[in-house]
Motif scaffolding. Structure first.
Motif, PDB file in Angstrom:
ATOM      1  N   GLU A 255      38.082  39.671  42.474  1.00 55.71           N
ATOM      2  CA  GLU A 255      39.538  39.660  42.293  1.00 55.71           C
ATOM      3  C   GLU A 255      40.268  39.646  43.637  1.00 55.71           C
ATOM      4  O   GLU A 255      41.279  38.970  43.791  1.00 55.71           O
TER       5      GLU A 255
ATOM      6  N   TYR B  93      48.164  37.921  40.987  1.00 58.17           N
ATOM      7  CA  TYR B  93      47.521  37.891  42.307  1.00 58.17           C
ATOM      8  C   TYR B  93      48.400  37.327  43.418  1.00 58.17           C
ATOM      9  O   TYR B  93      48.116  37.535  44.579  1.00 58.17           O
TER      10      TYR B  93
ATOM     11  N   ARG C 296      36.989  30.759  37.609  1.00 50.00           N
ATOM     12  CA  ARG C 296      35.712  30.788  38.321  1.00 50.00           C
ATOM     13  C   ARG C 296      34.843  29.593  37.903  1.00 50.00           C
ATOM     14  O   ARG C 296      34.256  28.912  38.730  1.00 50.00           O
TER      15      ARG C 296
ATOM     16  N   LEU D 251      39.960  36.225  44.905  1.00 55.77           N
ATOM     17  CA  LEU D 251      40.802  35.346  44.092  1.00 55.77           C
ATOM     18  C   LEU D 251      42.247  35.431  44.581  1.00 55.77           C
ATOM     19  O   LEU D 251      42.939  34.416  44.741  1.00 55.77           O
TER      20      LEU D 251
ATOM     21  N   ARG E 147      40.540  34.553  34.620  1.00 55.70           N
ATOM     22  CA  ARG E 147      39.667  34.682  35.801  1.00 55.70           C
ATOM     23  C   ARG E 147      38.342  33.955  35.566  1.00 55.70           C
ATOM     24  O   ARG E 147      37.848  33.240  36.417  1.00 55.70           O
TER      25      ARG E 147
ATOM     26  N   LEU F 140      47.686  34.525  36.179  1.00 58.38           N
ATOM     27  CA  LEU F 140      46.976  34.701  37.457  1.00 58.38           C
ATOM     28  C   LEU F 140      47.954  34.741  38.632  1.00 58.38           C
ATOM     29  O   LEU F 140      47.816  35.564  39.539  1.00 58.38           O
TER      30      LEU F 140
END
Lengths: 450, 204
Positions: free
Chosen positions: A11, B153, B185, A14, B181, B149
């Motif tokens: 994370e 983030y 990925r 990310l 996530r 996301l």
């Protein structure tokens, strides 16, 4: 508030990746486009509404008056001269790939029944007849081709909107958006294939060309015509220009047409020529023609220079022999941007075809010559340095602009005289030098570390 | 799931729904700007110009987008490429296209290993090709996953704040983030492995 679990290494990474890839300043920069998009959305909505309203009444009309329609069709069939009597076949069209929407004729030119029969969305496939007056829209990612009644062939690019019509003057393509490539058939006397765009008219006598209609950021329509064979006439705002092979014409709504070459270096030579004249006048010198020297990594160079064609004869000539030391791959361009047809004869002579514009008795005419590979311009000097010294004036003192195009990484150690303009592109360093030419003088000098 | 949500957005765009177009611009324009700027090595003004022309062009062309054939962003990139080409052609220049990536198998392995263990180095994060790969993966996600996301983030909102913003419960957002996530990925890994070693080429 619930307790959140601490972020895993994935994370955390990310977050780093996303922050690096999504710069907040891009959001602000991109926001500017929204207004233009919403304006276009409103325009499309209005157009759709108008089209729906226009389409409604005739539909009711056909339903209720079908006997009358039958009679009208009969009248049209009886009164109209069929295509085989006009000597022109019907237009044919097919989607090469993707989707083409065909809307029925609303001009009253063609037969309404036939027109409605071909209307609809066409997928890629076989050729179909197309009634005169039909409107076509080529979807994004699609392409369509046409054979007109005079056997001219058209290829419509993605996102093109056009209408095909026919009159006594010849075939007419009304191009409102997008672009078409045209291979025009030889036209019968008194007839021309015409392409009409918002603000411009292109008349074709038998040639190959591309016509593209786009919209500038200020909302004005721009028509661009590039000619790969033959001669084309471009008219806009009451003025015309002739476009030879290799030239491009640009017409913006409300402005007269401009002409330029499809070869960027030719346009640059013309710009340098104009700039050189101003610079020469400022220094009270005669102006000589410019030169572009495009260096390659291996020491050879492509050289763009000007040669003068002179006709001392008493009659016009339609071909010209030019003595040239490196004729094999040489190319020649006229001052109006078009490319001239040249043929090397094998004895270091270029034969130039001037059939399109013969050289009149006593006429002198400059032309731009490209020698794609010239060696020996450089003498090796010391430790990896090169110097350039190839120009020598012929007449009295004159000024010429010399443009050096160097690999971006080239290190210029000395340049005399200093450059008038310095420009960098993605791969080249471009230096324009005002060279003072005089008998016996060697100028300019360029020292390079390769 | 991803495509279904995009297909629904595309249907609203075809209906000329202004709210959908506003969202489309907000979600796709920044990434497209960055793509155009990098992929074709354009200056800031030129990139802005291509972006605007592309988005305006999309208004009339959106009906041709087929969600079953690929992501909306992929389609958008194709439109942008044409617009960049036509802009540069109008200026008498050719299109200089830089390959999106220059990764190798070894790089991909190392990168994927570091993702789960260490911290990515800042010089790595600054790589243009890597940023494009991240952006591609991000833009392939369902819009809702992508939004979650970014909120989490990039904007660093807490789950409760994201839940309030999206009108969902906190547990729904937590599960949305987990799936997002995982999807990211998966796509990012594919992008890295698909990429081949390459040098800059010029396409005229």
């Amino acid at each position: 508030m619930k307790h959140e679990t601490p972020p895993t290494p994935f994370e955390q990474n990310l977050a780093r990746l996303l922050k690096a890839a999504a710069a907040p300043e891009d959001r602000t920069a991109a926001a500017g486009a929204l207004e233009a998009v919403l304006a276009e959305v409103r325009l499309v909505k209005e157009e759709t509404r108008a089209e729906q309203e226009a389409a409604r009444p005739p539909r009711r009309f056909w339903w209720w008056l079908s006997p009358a329609l039958a009679a009208a069709v009969m009248m049209v069939v009886l009164l109209a001269r069929p295509w085989w009597m006009n000597g022109a076949a019907p237009n044919q069209a097919r989607a090469v790939y993707g989707l083409v929407s065909v809307q029925p004729d609303r001009t009253g030119q063609g037969s309404p029944a036939a027109s409605h029969a071909t209307a609809g969305d066409w997928l890629a496939g076989q050729w179909r007849p197309l009634t005169s007056g039909s409107r076509l829209e080529v979807a994004a990612g699609s392409q369509a081709e046409f054979i007109l009644g005079d056997q001219s062939r058209l290829l419509a690019w993605p996102r093109t909107a056009m209408q095909l019509e026919r009159s006594r003057q010849g075939e007419l393509v009304r191009l409102s958006q997008g672009g078409v490539s045209i291979e025009a058939a030889k036209q019968r006397p008194g007839r021309k294939l015409r392409v009409e765009t918002p603000g411009a008219l292109v008349s074709v006598l038998g040639t190959r060309l591309d016509v593209h209609v786009g919209r500038k950021p200020d909302g004005r329509t721009q028509t661009r015509v590039s000619v790969s064979e033959g001669l084309v006439d471009l008219t806009a705002s009451g003025q015309s220009v002739k476009l030879p092979r290799g030239a491009e014409g640009i017409a913006e709504e409300g402005s007269p047409p401009r002409r330029r070459s499809l070869t960027p270096e030719v346009n640059e030579m013309l710009r340098l020529d104009a700039l050189g004249r101003v610079e020469a006048a400022r220094r009270q010198l005669a102006a000589d023609y410019p030169l572009i020297v495009n260096f390659r990594e291996d020491g050879a160079a492509a050289v763009w220079t000007v040669v003068t064609l002179r006709n001392p004869a008493r009659q016009a000539v339609d071909s010209y022999a030019l003595a040239c030391r490196a004729p094999a791959a040489a190319r020649l361009f006229s001052w109006d941007g078009g490319e001239l047809t040249v043929r090397p004869t094998g004895d270091q002579t270029l034969m130039i075809d001037l059939a399109h514009a013969p050289l009149a008795p006593g006429e002198t005419r400059p032309a731009i010559l490209l020698l794609p590979e010239v060696r020996g311009l450089f003498g090796e000097k010391g430790a990896g340095g090169f110097s350039f010294s190839a120009l020598q004036g012929e007449g009295g003192p004159a000024l010429a602009l010399v443009q050096f195009r160097l690999p971006e990484a080239a290190e210029v150690q000395a340049l005399d005289p200093p450059p008038l303009e310095t420009r960098r592109t993605l791969s080249r360093l471009i230096l324009t030098v005002p060279a003072r030419l005089a008998p016996g003088a060697l100028a300019p000098k360029l020292g390079l570390r390769p | 799931m991803e495509r279904a949500e995009e297909a629904e957005l595309a249907r609203r765009l075809v209906r000329m729904d202004e709210a959908a177009w506003t969202r489309f611009c907000r979600d796709y324009a920044p990434s497209l700007l960055r793509y155009v700027r990098w992929q074709f090595a354009l200056g800031e003004d030129e990139a802005q110009d291509v972006l605007q022309r592309t988005l305006v062009r999309c208004v009339r062309a959106i009906a041709s987008y087929d969600a079953t054939r690929g992501a909306l962003f992929t389609w958008l990139k194709a439109v942008a490429r044409n617009e960049a080409l036509s802009l540069l052609r109008a200026q008498g220049r050719g299109l200089r296209e830089i390959p999106a990536s220059s990764f190798g198998e070894e790089f991909a392995e190392k990168m994927l290993e570091t993702l789960d263990q260490g911290a990515l180095a800042s010089e790595l994060l600054a790589r243009r090709d890597l940023q494009l790969a991240v952006q591609d993966a991000l833009m392939e996600l369902a819009p809702r996953w992508r939004e979650a996301l970014l909120l989490k983030y990039v904007e660093e909102l807490r789950v409760a704040q994201i839940a309030a913003r999206l009108g969902e419960s906190e547990s729904a957002v937590a599960s949305l983030l987990a799936r997002a996530r995982e999807a990211f990925r998966r796509i990012f890994e594919t992008r890295l492995r698909e990429a081949e070693n390459g040098e800059e080429v010029k396409a005229r």
